[in-house]
Design an enzyme around this catalytic site. Structure first.
Site: not given
Ligand SMILES: [Fe+2]
Length: 235
Positions: A105, A144, A154, A157, A159
């Site tokens: 991110y 990640y 994780r 995905h 959000h």
């Protein structure tokens, strides 16, 4: 005005606010029983049909926000926002945010050893059309690591936030991809009981896929009732 009842949050598939395998929920979850405070009309209503004017133009293509194309597999994500009677929810804002193809991110606290992509911000927003339909173009995010436990990763995905008719009605969920082996060992995904967890997994759809350009996935979001998409407590 938009019908705020579509955004009530009392479905069996919603994850518990305290789920010890998801460690941070232990400290942040309420220790006392919740007190329900009735929402007033002004808290759960707002301007209808003009969110796109209030929030600026749509950011429906996350692959064209910079000069060059981001690295990664280009994908289309589309579906309907539906209420418990499977009626479309029109003119509602959906925001998305995600990691880049390497699982990183753009965020000061995200410093793990994966590259940033100068051509990818990872944020977008659209408003559903009159039939409750939405569509994003993006790249498939990478997995990640996170600090929940040793060797925690994780699953890939995206959000999603559904604003609803007012800020007080905002709901948040996550979209996962089919055949990802990390889903079944992910405490955040596993906080959602089965069979509800399966509703967080989008479906590959060759009919949405565009030749020589992008893979297509369908993800319908049901806001309440037996078929509801599990929605997170807002952190
Ligand atoms: Fe994430």
């Amino acid at each position: 005005m938009t019908d705020s009842l579509a955004y009530a949050h009392d479905d069996a598939g919603a994850p518990p606010s305290r789920f010890p395998d998801y460690r941070s929920t232990v400290l942040r979850s309420p220790s006392l029983p919740l007190v329900r405070i009735p929402q007033t009309l002004t808290e759960v209503t707002g301007p209808a049909g003009c969110w796109d004017r209030l929030m600026g133009s749509a950011l429906a293509d996350l692959t064209t926000q910079h000069e060059g194309a981001p690295l990664g597999q280009r994908i289309i994500v589309t579906g309907h926002v539906l209420d418990e009677a499977r009626r479309p929810v029109p003119h509602t804002v959906i925001e998305i945010w995600q990691a880049n193809a390497a699982g990183r991110y753009i965020h000061g606290k995200d410093q793990w050893d994966a590259p940033l992509d100068p051509h990818f911000t990872g944020a977008g927003r659209v408003v559903t059309d009159g039939e409750g339909r939405y569509r994003f173009v993006t790249i498939r995010p990478g997995a990640y690591p996170w600090g929940n436990h040793r060797n925690a990763w994780r699953p890939a995905h995206i959000h999603l936030s559904l604003l609803g008719p007012a800020y007080a009605t905002r709901l948040v969920t996550q979209l996962y991809f089919p055949d990802d082996p990390l889903i079944e060992i992910d405490p955040i995904a596993n906080a959602v009981p089965m069979p509800y967890r399966d509703r967080l997994v989008c479906r590959f759809d060759i009919g949405i896929t565009e030749p020589n350009w992008a893979l297509g996935y369908r993800f319908d979001i049901v806001l309440k009732g037996r078929d509801a998409t599990p929605l997170e407590e807002e952190a």
